[in-house]
Design an enzyme around this catalytic site. Structure first.
Site, PDB file in Angstrom:
ATOM      1  N   ASP A 239      17.782  53.006  28.573  1.00 15.76           N
ATOM      2  CA  ASP A 239      18.039  54.047  27.588  1.00 15.76           C
ATOM      3  C   ASP A 239      19.522  54.180  27.227  1.00 15.76           C
ATOM      4  OD1 ASP A 239      16.986  56.737  26.388  1.00 15.76           O
ATOM      5  OD2 ASP A 239      18.701  57.347  27.591  1.00 15.76           O
TER       6      ASP A 239
ATOM      7  N   GLU B  59      17.881  39.388  41.800  1.00 16.15           N
ATOM      8  CA  GLU B  59      17.509  39.561  43.211  1.00 16.15           C
ATOM      9  C   GLU B  59      16.015  39.313  43.428  1.00 16.15           C
ATOM     10  OE1 GLU B  59      18.739  43.517  44.296  1.00 16.15           O
ATOM     11  OE2 GLU B  59      20.749  43.206  43.463  1.00 16.15           O
TER      12      GLU B  59
HETATM   13  C1  GLC Z   1      17.370  57.771  23.922  1.00 12.59           C
HETATM   14  C2  GLC Z   1      15.955  58.292  23.972  1.00 12.59           C
HETATM   15  C3  GLC Z   1      15.921  59.663  23.392  1.00 12.59           C
HETATM   16  C4  GLC Z   1      16.844  60.548  24.213  1.00 12.59           C
HETATM   17  C5  GLC Z   1      18.241  59.969  24.318  1.00 12.59           C
HETATM   18  C6  GLC Z   1      19.045  60.620  25.394  1.00 12.59           C
HETATM   19  O1  GLC Z   1      17.825  57.606  22.637  1.00 12.59           O
HETATM   20  O2  GLC Z   1      15.097  57.415  23.306  1.00 12.59           O
HETATM   21  O3  GLC Z   1      14.631  60.185  23.341  1.00 12.59           O
HETATM   22  O4  GLC Z   1      16.905  61.817  23.640  1.00 12.59           O
HETATM   23  O5  GLC Z   1      18.213  58.603  24.662  1.00 12.59           O
HETATM   24  O6  GLC Z   1      18.558  60.260  26.656  1.00 12.59           O
END
Ligand code: GLC
Length: 568
Positions: A235, A291
């Site tokens: 993310d 790993e």
């Molecule tokens: C990413 C996720 C989103 C979230 C953001 C902060 O863009 O897809 O849903 O709000 O990260 O974690």
């Protein structure tokens, strides 16, 4: 057999792994399937729907966060990385789900959120407790600048609310003045310091300069790999790389007031994707996959960055990781743009990389909302017939649209992501089969059209969106030409048409798509060669099995995409 587009040299060559052409189905756990009366989806609920996921040809499933969370950002505010939020079930439920998925040949990918945690995470609780505790340096703390001013001008990505506040009259500014973004700094009285939050203030940023932090996140990866997980969607990854000197960002003259997020007033050079540490940190994350050499761990980065920067990420370790290819999801719907984006994408991917296509996710309006039902089918045919991984956001297969969520039932602090996160419409029973809770107890409301718009109805209708996705899944797995890894753009002589060829040594196929919603046309594809073929699949079910001749011209209805295989 004459080759389609004989003179075209396909450049793309992905490694031979199960991921190579996998359909990856994104489950937003809170909205997928409740196994009881709580009004929110659960992990056992997902397990009970694996048959549906398999029917779409899925080779993998990606779960958005299901970890314990105060839910200030839909679970992307994690309070414990190595457990399951009780609302979704237990680690045992997760284990059962992964095993059941594996039995169906479905790999499991989970979300890793390395940039921030919830402010309720024990790491942050400890970090904020004093300036000299063992985790004091696990987050990004800065003293105020002279005069008590903010440490710098960095802004929170979540600044859209400022525009809304101004429109409502809650934020008054003189006409002509730009709406200020929200600061990325929050004052903490206990430490008499500011902490950084690139997103919401309940999501403090981890300090990636701290080796212990990096180790802790890598341990999270190991934890899940050892519990059977096959990959990660990582993310908001650009944010882990920041200027250690916290220089102010420059203003971005491209910002348009009222149209853009106030966050876009600033360029993004120091506050995210800051080389060289950024690439160093990425390599460190990727090294965890090494790993486990016998596990074929796959990583996909979420990086909303300019194409050149995405390209750099894709070149780090192409055999392990690539970034989401968001270009076409964000592009206007016209054939020339999509043709150029596809040609460019498969032309620039480094050798050995696995490409991907995305039509939607939990942060963007649903495919059928963006394009309308008919064009959404064309987009599905394209995504399923080009090489690489295809990401399918849950509900996309039903052609579902965003739901108008009344303000009092909104959950998303950004105010525009609830519509694409509403529950899956399984059937015509109460709550569309999503949950046995009372309708007003569902975490988000159900699309009121669910009695006619649901997957069970679609399963009985050969012309439905679901049946198209199932057929695409089947063809993608079984048609030899699509099992390879080549893509070659073709040149149609009509600006509304996109065309490309897929080949292996022994098989080939072509896709021709009419992007116009109101014009039937006959198109020639001069560089395709003398192909006479059979239509194996069309967005218009009555076209299956018709013959088509590329030299004479291919006839397409409005919003029609066809997949053609040459008849010897
Ligand atoms: C990413 C996720 C989103 C979230 C953001 C902060 O863009 O897809 O849903 O709000 O990260 O974690």
């Amino acid at each position: 057999m004459p080759l389609i587009g004989e003179q075209l040299e396909p450049q793309y060559a992905a490694p031979d792994t199960d991921w190579r052409n996998a359909v990856v189905y994104q489950v937003y756990p809170r909205s997928f399937q409740d196994d009881g009366e709580q009004g929110e989806g659960t992990i056992p609920g997902i397990t009970s729907r694996l048959g549906h996921i398999q029917s779409l040809g899925a080779g993998a499933l990606w779960l958005s966060p299901f970890y314990p969370s105060p839910m200030r950002d839909g679970g992307y505010d994690i309070a414990n990385h190595t457990d399951v939020d009780p609302r979704y079930g237990t680690l045992d439920d997760f284990k059962e789900m992964t095993q059941a998925a594996r039995e169906r040949g479905i790999k499991v990918m989970v979300d890793l959120v390395p940039n921030h945690t919830s402010d309720k995470h024990p790491w942050f609780q400890e970090s904020r407790s004093s300036r000299d505790n063992p985790k004091a340096d696990w987050y990004i703390w800065q003293d105020p600048r002279l005069g008590g001013r903010l440490p710098n001008n960095w802004a929170s990505v979540f600044s859209q609310s400022q525009l809304k506040a101004r429109q409502r009259g809650d934020l008054w500014l003189p006409d002509g003045e730009l709406t200020p973004p929200l600061s990325a700094w929050e004052y903490d009285p206990q430490r008499d310091q500011y902490y950084l939050h690139s997103f919401a203030k309940e999501q403090p940023d981890l300090n990636w300069q701290n080796e212990d932090v990096r180790k802790a996140i890598k341990d999270v990866m190991r934890f899940w790999i050892e519990r059977g997980v096959d990959g990660f969607r990582i993310d908001a990854v650009p944010y882990i790389g920041k200027d250690p000197l916290f220089a102010d960002e420059e203003l971005d003259p491209a910002y348009i007031e009222g149209e853009h997020n106030p966050y876009d007033q600033l360029k993004r050079f120091y506050s995210m994707g800051y080389p060289p540490t950024f690439y160093y940190y990425l390599r460190e994350l990727l090294s965890v996959a090494d790993e486990y050499p016998d596990r074929d761990i796959r990583i996909i980065f979420e990086a909303y960055m300019p194409p050149d920067d995405v390209d750099k990420i894709d070149r780090l370790r192409p055999e392990v990781a690539s970034s989401f290819n968001f270009g076409r999801m964000q592009a206007p719907w016209d054939a020339a743009t999509h043709q150029a984006l596809l040609n460019d994408y498969y032309g620039r991917l480094p050798k050995g990389a696995i490409g991907n296509q995305v039509n939607g996710n939990h942060d963007n309006p649903r495919l059928a909302t963006r394009l309308g039902a008919a064009a959404a089918r064309v987009a599905a045919v394209i995504n399923y017939t080009v090489p690489g991984m295809v990401f399918v956001y849950n509900g996309e297969e039903g052609g579902f649209v965003d739901v108008d969520v009344p303000p009092e039932r909104c959950d998303d602090r950004l105010g525009f992501r609830d519509g694409c996160r509403t529950p899956t419409l399984w059937d015509g029973s109460p709550n569309a089969g999503f949950s046995r809770a009372a309708p007003d107890e569902l975490w988000l409301p159900i699309d009121p059209a669910y009695r006619t718009r649901n997957l069970a109805v679609q399963a009985r209708d050969p012309a439905s969106s679901l049946r198209l996705y199932q057929r695409l899944g089947d063809i993608r797995r079984n048609l030899p030409a699509l099992r390879g890894n080549t893509y070659a753009g073709l040149q149609a002589d009509d600006s509304d048409v996109l065309a490309y060829a897929r080949r292996t040594e022994r098989a080939q196929a072509a896709v021709v798509a009419n992007f116009s919603g109101d014009r039937s046309l006959t198109v020639r594809v001069p560089n395709a060669g003398q192909v006479i073929g059979r239509v194996l699949l069309s967005t218009h079910p009555d076209r299956h099995d018709a013959d088509t001749d590329f030299e004479q011209g291919v006839t397409l209805a409005p919003n029609e995409a066809i997949l053609v295989a040459p008849s010897a």
